[in-house]
Design an enzyme around this catalytic site. Structure first.
Site, PDB file in Angstrom:
ATOM      1  N   TYR A  66      -0.917  12.860   6.939  1.00  0.00           N
ATOM      2  CA  TYR A  66      -0.439  11.814   7.838  1.00  0.00           C
ATOM      3  C   TYR A  66       1.065  11.972   8.098  1.00  0.00           C
ATOM      4  O   TYR A  66       1.832  12.332   7.191  1.00  0.00           O
ATOM      5  CB  TYR A  66      -0.670  10.436   7.221  1.00  0.00           C
ATOM      6  CG  TYR A  66      -2.061   9.869   7.420  1.00  0.00           C
ATOM      7  CD1 TYR A  66      -3.023  10.513   8.180  1.00  0.00           C
ATOM      8  CD2 TYR A  66      -2.403   8.647   6.840  1.00  0.00           C
ATOM      9  CE1 TYR A  66      -4.284   9.976   8.354  1.00  0.00           C
ATOM     10  CE2 TYR A  66      -3.668   8.097   7.000  1.00  0.00           C
ATOM     11  CZ  TYR A  66      -4.602   8.776   7.759  1.00  0.00           C
ATOM     12  OH  TYR A  66      -5.849   8.235   7.927  1.00  0.00           O
ATOM     13  N   GLU A  88     -13.892  -1.693   6.849  1.00  0.00           N
ATOM     14  CA  GLU A  88     -13.918  -0.393   6.184  1.00  0.00           C
ATOM     15  C   GLU A  88     -15.255  -0.265   5.467  1.00  0.00           C
ATOM     16  O   GLU A  88     -15.774  -1.248   4.927  1.00  0.00           O
ATOM     17  CB  GLU A  88     -12.764  -0.258   5.188  1.00  0.00           C
ATOM     18  CG  GLU A  88     -12.749   1.072   4.450  1.00  0.00           C
ATOM     19  CD  GLU A  88     -11.479   1.264   3.629  1.00  0.00           C
ATOM     20  OE1 GLU A  88     -10.375   1.129   4.215  1.00  0.00           O
ATOM     21  OE2 GLU A  88     -11.578   1.540   2.415  1.00  0.00           O
ATOM     22  N   TYR A 105       0.838  -1.209   0.000  1.00  0.00           N
ATOM     23  CA  TYR A 105       0.000   0.000   0.000  1.00  0.00           C
ATOM     24  C   TYR A 105       0.871   1.256   0.000  1.00  0.00           C
ATOM     25  O   TYR A 105       0.574   2.233  -0.705  1.00  0.00           O
ATOM     26  CB  TYR A 105      -0.930   0.016   1.206  1.00  0.00           C
ATOM     27  CG  TYR A 105      -1.768   1.281   1.265  1.00  0.00           C
ATOM     28  CD1 TYR A 105      -2.656   1.595   0.238  1.00  0.00           C
ATOM     29  CD2 TYR A 105      -1.652   2.168   2.330  1.00  0.00           C
ATOM     30  CE1 TYR A 105      -3.418   2.759   0.281  1.00  0.00           C
ATOM     31  CE2 TYR A 105      -2.409   3.327   2.382  1.00  0.00           C
ATOM     32  CZ  TYR A 105      -3.289   3.616   1.355  1.00  0.00           C
ATOM     33  OH  TYR A 105      -4.034   4.771   1.397  1.00  0.00           O
TER      34      TYR A 105
END
Length: 337
Positions: free
Chosen positions: A204, A325, A145
């Site tokens: 982030y 999710e 990812y």
């Protein structure tokens, strides 16, 4: 659930889940923009069918998108597109070259996306979906990812945080090293929304990788588009931290709290958006562990009104500790009104 044939005065998009045995009837409707099948065994002959290698929990269903006009289809090189009125759904699939990682495939896919939008009558990107195999495989910055996030930005070349689309990035379990990207674009730019309970993904800290994820928490389309609020993949994250490790029930509650917060953010911009999830809020629910599918389905039945359409899928979330999710759309009933 069956819907009438298209009406030029109707909403620009309607999404529902229908039994897989209704596929032929769905495709016979000229207003069908796209149909998403899950873990299909056969190849589809119709260009409007997009196959996603995820297995649905419960009776076989397809996700059906309908517009308010007859759908046109075509190809722009590797990009397959479907147009309906002022909307375009387009998709591209890129095999991961042997000896490279997912970053190369992501860079290629997003370069194709960017180039296609530049020449399109619907240049404004509203929503993107990304599916890849084994999303959390690899350690540290080598995790797939994280490498995808690097490749995505390389393909886009630049990131304007004020114009980022809503997005989902989910892992398949099928072992097929192929990146699938599809997106919704329109003639009019939307309003990206952030969640007050969360740090924006594009902010982030470094602990989550060298390139922060590049998406907005939701997208509120321009009212001229006649579209619902588009919710990004949402999980049990507050601030930037994952919560309730090991508990799908508590993570589901936190996820629903984040969705409620996004609905309020949308309502701050438009008073027509319903305050709560309802029949105009189709949801896709991704569950990491196979043994949790029934538990999550039961909890959803207890927690959500029965009228909320939902599809539960076995899939990997982009953090290993996240078990659930949810993504979706909201306000379709307001668009229909």
């Amino acid at each position: 659930m069956s819907l009438p044939l298209f009406s030029p005065s109707g909403p620009a998009l309607h999404v529902c889940y229908q039994p897989v045995d209704q596929l032929d009837a769905v495709l016979a409707d000229p207003a069908t923009l796209a149909v998403f099948r899950f873990a299909a065994a056969d190849a589809a002959a119709d260009d409007r069918v997009i196959d996603i290698g995820l297995r649905a929990h419960g009776p076989g269903s397809v996700e059906v998108w309908r517009g308010n006009a007859a759908t046109l289809t075509g190809r722009n090189g590797a990009v397959r597109w479907m147009r309906n009125g002022g909307l375009e759904l387009a998709c591209v699939e890129v095999d991961e070259p042997a000896g490279t990682d997912i970053a190369a495939a992501a860079e290629q896919a997003y370069r194709l996306l960017r180039q296609h939008l530049a020449g399109s009558a619907t240049p404004h990107l509203l929503r993107v979906w990304n599916y890849l195999d084994a999303i959390t495989e690899g350690d540290g910055d080598a995790e797939r990812y994280r490498r995808f996030c690097v490749g995505r930005v390389r393909g886009l070349e630049q990131v304007d945080t004020g114009r980022l689309p809503a997005a989902t990035c989910i892992g398949r379990h099928d072992g097929v090293r192929r990146l699938q990207v599809y997106w919704l674009a329109s003639r009019h730019a939307g309003q990206p929304l952030e969640n007050p309970r969360q740090v924006s993904a594009f902010h982030y800290p470094r602990q989550y990788g060298p390139q922060p994820p590049s998406f907005a928490r939701a997208m509120l389309p321009d009212q001229r588009c006649q579209l619902p609020l588009l919710l990004s993949g949402t999980a049990a994250i507050t601030g930037h931290a994952s919560l309730h490790l090991g508990s799908p029930a508590q993570q589901l509650e936190e996820t629903l709290a984040n969705i409620a917060s996004l609905l309020q953010a949308g309502r701050a911009h438009t008073g027509t958006l319903p305050a709560h999830l309802n029949a105009g809020s189709p949801l896709k629910v991704y569950v990491r562990e196979h043994q949790d599918l029934e538990t999550v389905s039961t909890l959803l039945a207890q927690r959500l009104p029965a009228c909320v359409p939902r599809l539960v899928l076995h899939a990997e979330v982009c953090r290993r500790e996240l078990l659930v999710e949810i993504e979706g759309m909201h306000g379709m009933d307001a668009v229909l009104a």
